[in-house]
Structure formats: structure tokens, C-alpha cells
Scaffold this motif. Structure first.
Motif, mmCIF file in Angstrom:
data_model
loop_
_atom_site.group_PDB
_atom_site.id
_atom_site.type_symbol
_atom_site.label_atom_id
_atom_site.label_comp_id
_atom_site.label_asym_id
_atom_site.label_seq_id
_atom_site.Cartn_x
_atom_site.Cartn_y
_atom_site.Cartn_z
ATOM 1 N N GLY A 243 1.505 2.332 10.040
ATOM 2 C CA GLY A 243 1.129 3.356 9.078
ATOM 3 C C GLY A 243 2.016 4.569 9.000
ATOM 4 O O GLY A 243 1.806 5.421 8.125
ATOM 5 N N PHE A 244 3.002 4.715 9.894
ATOM 6 C CA PHE A 244 3.883 5.887 9.842
ATOM 7 C C PHE A 244 5.009 5.636 8.844
ATOM 8 O O PHE A 244 6.192 5.669 9.159
ATOM 9 C CB PHE A 244 4.446 6.205 11.222
ATOM 10 C CG PHE A 244 3.416 6.617 12.243
ATOM 11 C CD1 PHE A 244 2.156 7.053 11.860
ATOM 12 C CD2 PHE A 244 3.709 6.586 13.593
ATOM 13 C CE1 PHE A 244 1.201 7.432 12.792
ATOM 14 C CE2 PHE A 244 2.766 6.963 14.542
ATOM 15 C CZ PHE A 244 1.513 7.385 14.138
ATOM 16 N N SER A 245 4.621 5.366 7.618
ATOM 17 C CA SER A 245 5.559 4.975 6.569
ATOM 18 C C SER A 245 4.932 5.275 5.220
ATOM 19 O O SER A 245 3.707 5.172 5.051
ATOM 20 C CB SER A 245 5.858 3.472 6.685
ATOM 21 O OG SER A 245 6.637 3.023 5.618
ATOM 22 N N GLU A 246 5.763 5.651 4.252
ATOM 23 C CA GLU A 246 5.239 5.957 2.921
ATOM 24 C C GLU A 246 4.728 4.710 2.210
ATOM 25 O O GLU A 246 3.897 4.809 1.302
ATOM 26 C CB GLU A 246 6.314 6.645 2.087
ATOM 27 C CG GLU A 246 6.646 8.044 2.603
ATOM 28 C CD GLU A 246 7.779 8.695 1.836
ATOM 29 O OE1 GLU A 246 7.802 9.940 1.764
ATOM 30 O OE2 GLU A 246 8.647 7.966 1.305
ATOM 31 N N TYR A 247 5.223 3.545 2.599
ATOM 32 C CA TYR A 247 4.727 2.275 2.063
ATOM 33 C C TYR A 247 4.507 1.299 3.210
ATOM 34 O O TYR A 247 5.220 1.326 4.220
ATOM 35 C CB TYR A 247 5.703 1.658 1.064
ATOM 36 C CG TYR A 247 5.693 2.337 -0.289
ATOM 37 C CD1 TYR A 247 4.806 1.942 -1.286
ATOM 38 C CD2 TYR A 247 6.576 3.373 -0.560
ATOM 39 C CE1 TYR A 247 4.782 2.577 -2.518
ATOM 40 C CE2 TYR A 247 6.565 4.018 -1.797
ATOM 41 C CZ TYR A 247 5.663 3.608 -2.766
ATOM 42 O OH TYR A 247 5.642 4.239 -3.979
ATOM 43 N N ALA A 248 3.502 0.441 3.049
ATOM 44 C CA ALA A 248 3.242 -0.614 4.017
ATOM 45 C C ALA A 248 2.854 -1.879 3.260
ATOM 46 O O ALA A 248 2.285 -1.802 2.160
ATOM 47 C CB ALA A 248 2.125 -0.207 4.973
ATOM 48 N N VAL B 291 0.840 -1.199 0.000
ATOM 49 C CA VAL B 291 0.000 0.000 0.000
ATOM 50 C C VAL B 291 0.872 1.245 0.000
ATOM 51 O O VAL B 291 1.815 1.361 0.794
ATOM 52 C CB VAL B 291 -0.934 0.020 1.234
ATOM 53 C CG1 VAL B 291 -1.798 1.284 1.232
ATOM 54 C CG2 VAL B 291 -1.798 -1.228 1.276
ATOM 55 N N ARG B 292 0.578 2.159 -0.912
ATOM 56 C CA ARG B 292 1.188 3.485 -0.878
ATOM 57 C C ARG B 292 0.371 4.287 0.125
ATOM 58 O O ARG B 292 -0.772 4.659 -0.122
ATOM 59 C CB ARG B 292 1.129 4.133 -2.263
ATOM 60 C CG ARG B 292 1.579 5.602 -2.262
ATOM 61 C CD ARG B 292 3.068 5.717 -1.991
ATOM 62 N NE ARG B 292 3.549 7.076 -2.117
ATOM 63 C CZ ARG B 292 3.676 7.943 -1.108
ATOM 64 N NH1 ARG B 292 3.330 7.605 0.126
ATOM 65 N NH2 ARG B 292 4.160 9.144 -1.318
ATOM 66 N N VAL B 293 0.947 4.511 1.288
ATOM 67 C CA VAL B 293 0.216 5.147 2.377
ATOM 68 C C VAL B 293 0.104 6.646 2.118
ATOM 69 O O VAL B 293 1.103 7.318 1.852
ATOM 70 C CB VAL B 293 0.897 4.884 3.730
ATOM 71 C CG1 VAL B 293 0.077 5.512 4.862
ATOM 72 C CG2 VAL B 293 1.053 3.383 3.973
ATOM 73 N N MET B 294 -1.102 7.151 2.221
ATOM 74 C CA MET B 294 -1.342 8.582 2.053
ATOM 75 C C MET B 294 -1.495 9.272 3.410
ATOM 76 O O MET B 294 -0.974 10.369 3.625
ATOM 77 C CB MET B 294 -2.588 8.803 1.199
ATOM 78 C CG MET B 294 -2.486 8.213 -0.198
ATOM 79 S SD MET B 294 -4.067 8.219 -1.089
ATOM 80 C CE MET B 294 -4.311 9.977 -1.315
ATOM 81 N N TYR B 295 -2.220 8.605 4.316
ATOM 82 C CA TYR B 295 -2.483 9.204 5.630
ATOM 83 C C TYR B 295 -2.475 8.123 6.704
ATOM 84 O O TYR B 295 -2.816 6.964 6.454
ATOM 85 C CB TYR B 295 -3.850 9.902 5.660
ATOM 86 C CG TYR B 295 -3.982 11.059 4.706
ATOM 87 C CD1 TYR B 295 -3.475 12.316 5.037
ATOM 88 C CD2 TYR B 295 -4.607 10.893 3.474
ATOM 89 C CE1 TYR B 295 -3.592 13.380 4.151
ATOM 90 C CE2 TYR B 295 -4.732 11.959 2.588
ATOM 91 C CZ TYR B 295 -4.220 13.196 2.938
ATOM 92 O OH TYR B 295 -4.340 14.246 2.063
ATOM 93 N N ASN C 285 0.176 13.223 7.453
ATOM 94 C CA ASN C 285 0.160 13.315 5.995
ATOM 95 C C ASN C 285 1.462 12.760 5.453
ATOM 96 O O ASN C 285 2.523 13.370 5.614
ATOM 97 C CB ASN C 285 -0.044 14.767 5.572
ATOM 98 C CG ASN C 285 -0.220 14.925 4.086
ATOM 99 O OD1 ASN C 285 0.158 14.058 3.293
ATOM 100 N ND2 ASN C 285 -0.812 16.038 3.670
ATOM 101 N N LEU C 286 1.405 11.590 4.818
ATOM 102 C CA LEU C 286 2.618 10.959 4.281
ATOM 103 C C LEU C 286 3.038 11.569 2.966
ATOM 104 O O LEU C 286 4.103 11.223 2.440
ATOM 105 C CB LEU C 286 2.388 9.462 4.123
ATOM 106 C CG LEU C 286 2.575 8.572 5.352
ATOM 107 C CD1 LEU C 286 3.977 8.687 5.915
ATOM 108 C CD2 LEU C 286 1.543 8.823 6.417
ATOM 109 N N ASN C 287 2.223 12.479 2.412
ATOM 110 C CA ASN C 287 2.585 13.167 1.176
ATOM 111 C C ASN C 287 3.361 14.444 1.435
ATOM 112 O O ASN C 287 3.893 15.057 0.506
ATOM 113 C CB ASN C 287 1.324 13.501 0.356
ATOM 114 C CG ASN C 287 0.534 12.273 -0.021
ATOM 115 O OD1 ASN C 287 1.090 11.336 -0.553
ATOM 116 N ND2 ASN C 287 -0.760 12.275 0.276
#
Length: 332
Positions: A100-105, A35-39, A329-331
Motif C-alpha cells: 500500500g505504500f504506493s499511489e497505485y496498487a 486501485v488508486r491508493v488514497m491511504y 496519505n498518498l495524496n
């Protein structure tokens, strides 16, 4: 995939060390969905994860973040296509499985919930684990027969994540909400999200030393525990219920059996971690549709932060200074 950023907590020579690091794709665990994490969002468990005695993390290093929302980057499960918007909460996220504190999971497909129509990934994480827990609490109260028009419903810890979401959702469903808080400046915020009454902790506790107080509440949502839970139980009306989901006020409950055997009060335990998947799907569908407050979920947002501001946000949460939901916000 290219290297990505993640907030990592390590244990080095008995000390907890945390910060944003560059991670390689092969550091991701096994799982059917990338998953590309957004938030993500900041929750009490996440704050405990960076504490030496937090008793939350199973093994180090760990990426905290007990929830996430984003889009499927890669899938080996036929139920999910690339580009599908998904969310995940609970299970082992941020505790025994990188969170979830990552840009990818990378997660098991069984943990993922497709984000229903009516919600964006951003809104899903303004709700987050806290809002999902609040919604589970309200569903249990309603199943028990606590409905609008029966009298006020109390919400303890009302400026916190679970509490503020419970206030907003209950108000949107037509309940008269009595919000309890220890923050003197919180009344405008709580009124804005739907509280009919704003009480100090002392006012909500009432005569907490009594095994039975006067009947004040049709029901209650309690993410605090401890003495607060005992006081709420003693003041719930005949046949009412308290939905309990937290222990920020302590794990020991100095209560008696009197509310249960003399007033028929019920204590409803709320678990959002191992909640069955069909229940998750139903609750998130409600949050996206008929339970959605008229003003949406943005009024509940206290702050929106990038990864590198996490230490400050986690500290504020532990000190009881947070108000409303904190979105990561991971973006950014």
C-alpha cells in the motif's frame, strides 16, 4: 496510467536500501483490480520490512504496506466497478506482493473488501490492519463469553496500533478497560480513547513469576506476546480468555499449564493475514456501524504523513515511540 510514486525497499550487495521512487505502470503485478491508493497505515510488519533481519519480506525489491484503501481504477472482475471504494489488508500485501505504500496498487479481486457505508477510505486506514486485528480479537472474546460487566479487560501495548484500537473499541462496547503501557506520558491519550484504568507494564505484569496470580481480568487483548502474555494468562479469571495477536515482546511464552487446567482459561490465536473473506466482511461492517466509537476514529490518529516521511515513522515504531495510529496519505 502515468508513472507513479512508491516507497520501495531493495537489497543491494547485502544492504537494505529504501526510498520513494518513480514507478512505471508495467511494474505492477498481475491482478484483477488496479486501485488508486488514497491511504495506507504504518504497522509493525512494515517496520520489519525495512530491516536487514526483519524476516518478513520474501523477495526484493518490494513495496511495503500491508494495507491500503482507495478507489478502483480498472477492474476485470464483475464484482467491482471503476470508482468503487475498496480496502485490502493481509494476504501477501507488502510481504510477497507490492503493498500500500504506493499511489497505485494491483491486487487480486478476492483480496478486496468494499468499504462499507459509514466509513471513508481515510477512516478505514486509521483503523487499518491494526484495528482489524483488534476487532478480530474482541469478536473472539465475545464469542467465548467475555462480555461487559464481568470485570476489567486488560489490553497490553495499549499505545500501539492494535492496543489503542482495542481500548477504543472495547470502551465503545461498554467494557471496563485496563490499558497497560510503558509510556509514562500516555495516560491522557489512553483516558481520552476510553481506558478506565492506565497501568504501567510492571503493574499489569503483577507478580509475573507466579504460575497463577490473583484473578484480575475477565479477559485480555495481547498484541505483545512473550512474558506479557504469560503474565496475563496467569491473572485471568476462571473461564476467561486471552486473545493473542503479536510478538513485539518475544515469540517465546514462559507460561505453565496451570491457568488452562486449574482455571479453564483459553488462549485465542488471532490471525488477520489469511482471515476468511466472510469474516472480513462482517468485521468491517461492524467497524462501520455498531462498533464505531461515539467520537469516531479520528481520536486514535497519532500522525498523518506523506510517503517521504515513512523512514522516520518506521523508525519510531521500531523504537516503541509511536502513539496511536500513523496514517500514510498518498495524496500528499
Amino acid at each position: 496510467m502515468t508513472p507513479f510514486r512508491a516507497f520501495v525497499v531493495c537489497k543491494e550487495e547485502g544492504r537494505i536500501v529504501s526510498g520513494v521512487r518513480r514507478m512505471e505502470p508495467d511494474a505492477l503485478p498481475a491482478g484483477e483490480l488496479t486501485v488508486r491508493v488514497m491511504y495506507s497505515s504504518v504497522n509493525y510488519k512494515d517496520a520489519l520490512a525495512v530491516q536487514p533481519n526483519g524476516k518478513i519480506v520474501k523477495t526484493y525489491p518490494i513495496v511495503p504496506g500491508i494495507d491500503l484503501a482507495g478507489t478502483v481504477e480498472a477492474s476485470s472482475d464483475a464484482r467491482f466497478r471503476e470508482g468503487t471504494a475498496v480496502l485490502a489488508t493481509g494476504y501477501g500485501l507488502g510481504v510477497s506482493h507490492p503493498g500500500g505504500f504506493s499511489e497505485y496498487a494491483r491486487i487480486p479481486a478476492d483480496w478486496a473488501v468494499p468499504i462499507p457505508q459509514g466509513l471513508t477510505p481515510r477512516e478505514a486506514m486509521i483503523i487499518g490492519t491494526a484495528g482489524f486485528t483488534a476487532a478480530l480479537s474482541i469478536e473472539r472474546l465475545r464469542a467465548h463469553g467475555v462480555m461487559p460487566g464481568q470485570g476489567p479487560v486488560a489490553v497490553s501495548g495499549a499505545t500501539g496500533g492494535v492496543g489503542s484500537m482495542a481500548v477504543a473499541l472495547l470502551a465503545a462496547l461498554g467494557y471496563e478497560v485496563a490499558a497497560g503501557t510503558g509510556k509514562r506520558d500516555a495516560e491522557p491519550f489512553l483516558r481520552r480513547i476510553g481506558a478506565a484504568h492506565v497501568l504501567s507494564r510492571e503493574e499489569m505484569a503483577g507478580d509475573a513469576g507466579k504460575p497463577l496470580q490473583r484473578e484480575r481480568w475477565a479477559g485480555a487483548v495481547d498484541p505483545v506476546g512473550g512474558e506479557t502474555l504469560a503474565a496475563l494468562l496467569s491473572a485471568v479469571r476462571y473461564g476467561g480468555a486471552v486473545a493473542a495477536s503479536g510478538l513485539t515482546g518475544g515469540a517465546q511464552v514462559p507460561a505453565t499449564v496451570y491457568p488452562f487446567i486449574l482455571r479453564g482459561v483459553s488462549l485465542l490465536g488471532i490471525d488477520s493475514v489469511q482471515c476468511p473473506h466472510d469474516v472480513r466482511m462482517r468485521i468491517w461492517s461492524l467497524l462501520a456501524s455498531e462498533w464505531k466509537p461515539p467520537g469516531g476514529y479520528e481520536p486514535l490518529l497519532g500522525d498523518e504523513i506523506p510517503l517521504d516521511r515513512l523512514p522516520d515513522a518506521l523508525g519510531q515504531l521500531l523504537r516503541g515511540e509511536a502513539k496511536g495510529r500513523v496514517l500514510v496519505n498518498l495524496n500528499a
